[in-house]
Motif scaffolding. Structure first.
Motif, PDB file in Angstrom:
ATOM      1  N   ALA A 100       0.833  -1.209   0.000  1.00  0.00           N
ATOM      2  CA  ALA A 100       0.000   0.000   0.000  1.00  0.00           C
ATOM      3  C   ALA A 100       0.866   1.257   0.000  1.00  0.00           C
ATOM      4  O   ALA A 100       0.605   2.206  -0.744  1.00  0.00           O
ATOM      5  CB  ALA A 100      -0.937  -0.001   1.210  1.00  0.00           C
ATOM      6  N   TYR A 101       1.895   1.284   0.842  1.00  0.00           N
ATOM      7  CA  TYR A 101       2.770   2.446   0.903  1.00  0.00           C
ATOM      8  C   TYR A 101       3.605   2.584  -0.369  1.00  0.00           C
ATOM      9  O   TYR A 101       3.849   3.694  -0.833  1.00  0.00           O
ATOM     10  CB  TYR A 101       3.674   2.396   2.129  1.00  0.00           C
ATOM     11  N   LYS A 102       4.051   1.480  -0.937  1.00  0.00           N
ATOM     12  CA  LYS A 102       4.818   1.564  -2.188  1.00  0.00           C
ATOM     13  C   LYS A 102       3.959   2.123  -3.308  1.00  0.00           C
ATOM     14  O   LYS A 102       4.404   2.989  -4.065  1.00  0.00           O
ATOM     15  CB  LYS A 102       5.363   0.185  -2.579  1.00  0.00           C
ATOM     16  N   ALA A 103       2.726   1.636  -3.409  1.00  0.00           N
ATOM     17  CA  ALA A 103       1.820   2.141  -4.447  1.00  0.00           C
ATOM     18  C   ALA A 103       1.527   3.623  -4.236  1.00  0.00           C
ATOM     19  O   ALA A 103       1.506   4.410  -5.194  1.00  0.00           O
ATOM     20  CB  ALA A 103       0.527   1.329  -4.457  1.00  0.00           C
ATOM     21  N   ALA A 104       1.311   4.022  -2.992  1.00  0.00           N
ATOM     22  CA  ALA A 104       1.032   5.427  -2.702  1.00  0.00           C
ATOM     23  C   ALA A 104       2.256   6.295  -2.989  1.00  0.00           C
ATOM     24  O   ALA A 104       2.124   7.399  -3.525  1.00  0.00           O
ATOM     25  CB  ALA A 104       0.612   5.589  -1.247  1.00  0.00           C
ATOM     26  N   ALA A 105       3.436   5.809  -2.656  1.00  0.00           N
ATOM     27  CA  ALA A 105       4.658   6.589  -2.881  1.00  0.00           C
ATOM     28  C   ALA A 105       4.895   6.853  -4.359  1.00  0.00           C
ATOM     29  O   ALA A 105       5.505   7.856  -4.717  1.00  0.00           O
ATOM     30  CB  ALA A 105       5.862   5.876  -2.273  1.00  0.00           C
ATOM     31  N   MET A 106       4.400   5.985  -5.205  1.00  0.00           N
ATOM     32  CA  MET A 106       4.578   6.200  -6.639  1.00  0.00           C
ATOM     33  C   MET A 106       3.858   7.468  -7.098  1.00  0.00           C
ATOM     34  O   MET A 106       4.142   7.982  -8.175  1.00  0.00           O
ATOM     35  CB  MET A 106       4.085   4.985  -7.429  1.00  0.00           C
ATOM     36  N   ASN A 107       2.957   7.998  -6.268  1.00  0.00           N
ATOM     37  CA  ASN A 107       2.259   9.245  -6.581  1.00  0.00           C
ATOM     38  C   ASN A 107       2.947  10.461  -5.976  1.00  0.00           C
ATOM     39  O   ASN A 107       2.358  11.534  -5.899  1.00  0.00           O
ATOM     40  CB  ASN A 107       0.808   9.184  -6.083  1.00  0.00           C
ATOM     41  N   ALA A 108       4.190  10.304  -5.533  1.00  0.00           N
ATOM     42  CA  ALA A 108       4.920  11.394  -4.889  1.00  0.00           C
ATOM     43  C   ALA A 108       5.710  12.216  -5.891  1.00  0.00           C
ATOM     44  O   ALA A 108       6.802  12.691  -5.603  1.00  0.00           O
ATOM     45  CB  ALA A 108       5.846  10.835  -3.809  1.00  0.00           C
ATOM     46  N   GLY A 109       5.174  12.353  -7.058  1.00  0.00           N
ATOM     47  CA  GLY A 109       5.844  13.152  -8.075  1.00  0.00           C
ATOM     48  C   GLY A 109       7.090  12.460  -8.597  1.00  0.00           C
ATOM     49  O   GLY A 109       7.185  11.230  -8.586  1.00  0.00           O
ATOM     50  N   PRO A 110       8.065  13.230  -9.025  1.00  0.00           N
ATOM     51  CA  PRO A 110       9.266  12.630  -9.611  1.00  0.00           C
ATOM     52  C   PRO A 110      10.111  11.849  -8.605  1.00  0.00           C
ATOM     53  O   PRO A 110      10.990  11.094  -8.989  1.00  0.00           O
ATOM     54  CB  PRO A 110      10.034  13.842 -10.153  1.00  0.00           C
ATOM     55  N   TRP A 111       9.819  12.004  -7.312  1.00  0.00           N
ATOM     56  CA  TRP A 111      10.587  11.311  -6.277  1.00  0.00           C
ATOM     57  C   TRP A 111       9.963   9.967  -5.914  1.00  0.00           C
ATOM     58  O   TRP A 111      10.525   9.200  -5.162  1.00  0.00           O
ATOM     59  CB  TRP A 111      10.672  12.184  -5.024  1.00  0.00           C
ATOM     60  N   GLY A 112       8.792   9.691  -6.450  1.00  0.00           N
ATOM     61  CA  GLY A 112       8.035   8.498  -6.086  1.00  0.00           C
ATOM     62  C   GLY A 112       8.790   7.183  -6.171  1.00  0.00           C
ATOM     63  O   GLY A 112       8.839   6.432  -5.193  1.00  0.00           O
ATOM     64  N   PRO A 113       9.393   6.851  -7.311  1.00  0.00           N
ATOM     65  CA  PRO A 113      10.077   5.561  -7.406  1.00  0.00           C
ATOM     66  C   PRO A 113      11.201   5.394  -6.383  1.00  0.00           C
ATOM     67  O   PRO A 113      11.368   4.319  -5.805  1.00  0.00           O
ATOM     68  CB  PRO A 113      10.616   5.549  -8.841  1.00  0.00           C
ATOM     69  N   ALA A 114      11.955   6.467  -6.119  1.00  0.00           N
ATOM     70  CA  ALA A 114      13.048   6.369  -5.148  1.00  0.00           C
ATOM     71  C   ALA A 114      12.507   6.194  -3.728  1.00  0.00           C
ATOM     72  O   ALA A 114      13.062   5.436  -2.929  1.00  0.00           O
ATOM     73  CB  ALA A 114      13.953   7.594  -5.215  1.00  0.00           C
ATOM     74  N   ILE A 115      11.415   6.882  -3.402  1.00  0.00           N
ATOM     75  CA  ILE A 115      10.816   6.732  -2.073  1.00  0.00           C
ATOM     76  C   ILE A 115      10.209   5.340  -1.940  1.00  0.00           C
ATOM     77  O   ILE A 115      10.390   4.664  -0.927  1.00  0.00           O
ATOM     78  CB  ILE A 115       9.751   7.822  -1.815  1.00  0.00           C
TER      79      ILE A 115
END
Length: 151
Positions: free
Chosen positions: A45-60
């Motif tokens: 759930a957190y990984k999927a949500a982090a992908m919506n963190a803009g350009p930093w999503g994949p790294a987060i």
């Protein structure tokens, strides 16, 4: 260390205090169960949500890990410098990518304009909560019964 509570459970402090009275093996078993629950429900759930963190999503998203604690918990971020151009770490961009220029991270214009208003990505998940809570309470009950019997 930043802490966030996704779910408030009344009486949790007392329950955890009572569980400390059980043998050490009970606490180890609870920590193992909690990590499995976090791995199964929270990490995706957190990984999927982090992908919506803009350009930093994949790294987060790559830094989301289950923690070994008595309650299901995740760790988000790492201090590995240089994950981004300019030398920032995933931990450095985690909160600003969520909150943007609001709150302490945006005080006195300290954030670059790229953070904008933030995406609120940490609030975009939550469907896992009911299932994770039921499974954790079941694990607590199972461990309590097992160690009260003297197994």
């Amino acid at each position: 260390m930043a802490r966030t509570a996704d779910l408030q459970i009344y009486g949790l402090t007392g329950l955890l205090r009572d569980l400390r009275r059980l043998p050490k093996e009970a606490s180890d078993e609870l920590r193992t169960s909690s990590k499995e629950i976090a791995t199964r429900y929270m990490v995706p759930a957190y990984k999927a949500a982090a992908m919506n963190a803009g350009p930093w999503g994949p790294a987060i998203a790559a830094t989301v890990r289950a923690k070994r604690d008595r309650v299901p918990a995740v760790s988000i971020g790492s201090n590995r410098r240089g994950a981004f151009s300019g030398g920032a770490s995933p931990t450095m961009v985690r909160y600003p990518s969520h909150a943007g220029t609001r709150g302490k991270s945006g005080a006195a214009g300290t954030l670059p304009p790229a953070f904008g208003a933030g995406t609120g990505w940490m609030h975009s998940m939550g469907r896992y909560k009911g299932d994770a809570l039921r499974e954790w309470l079941s694990a607590v009950d199972r461990i309590k019964r097992k160690f009260e019997r003297g197994a």
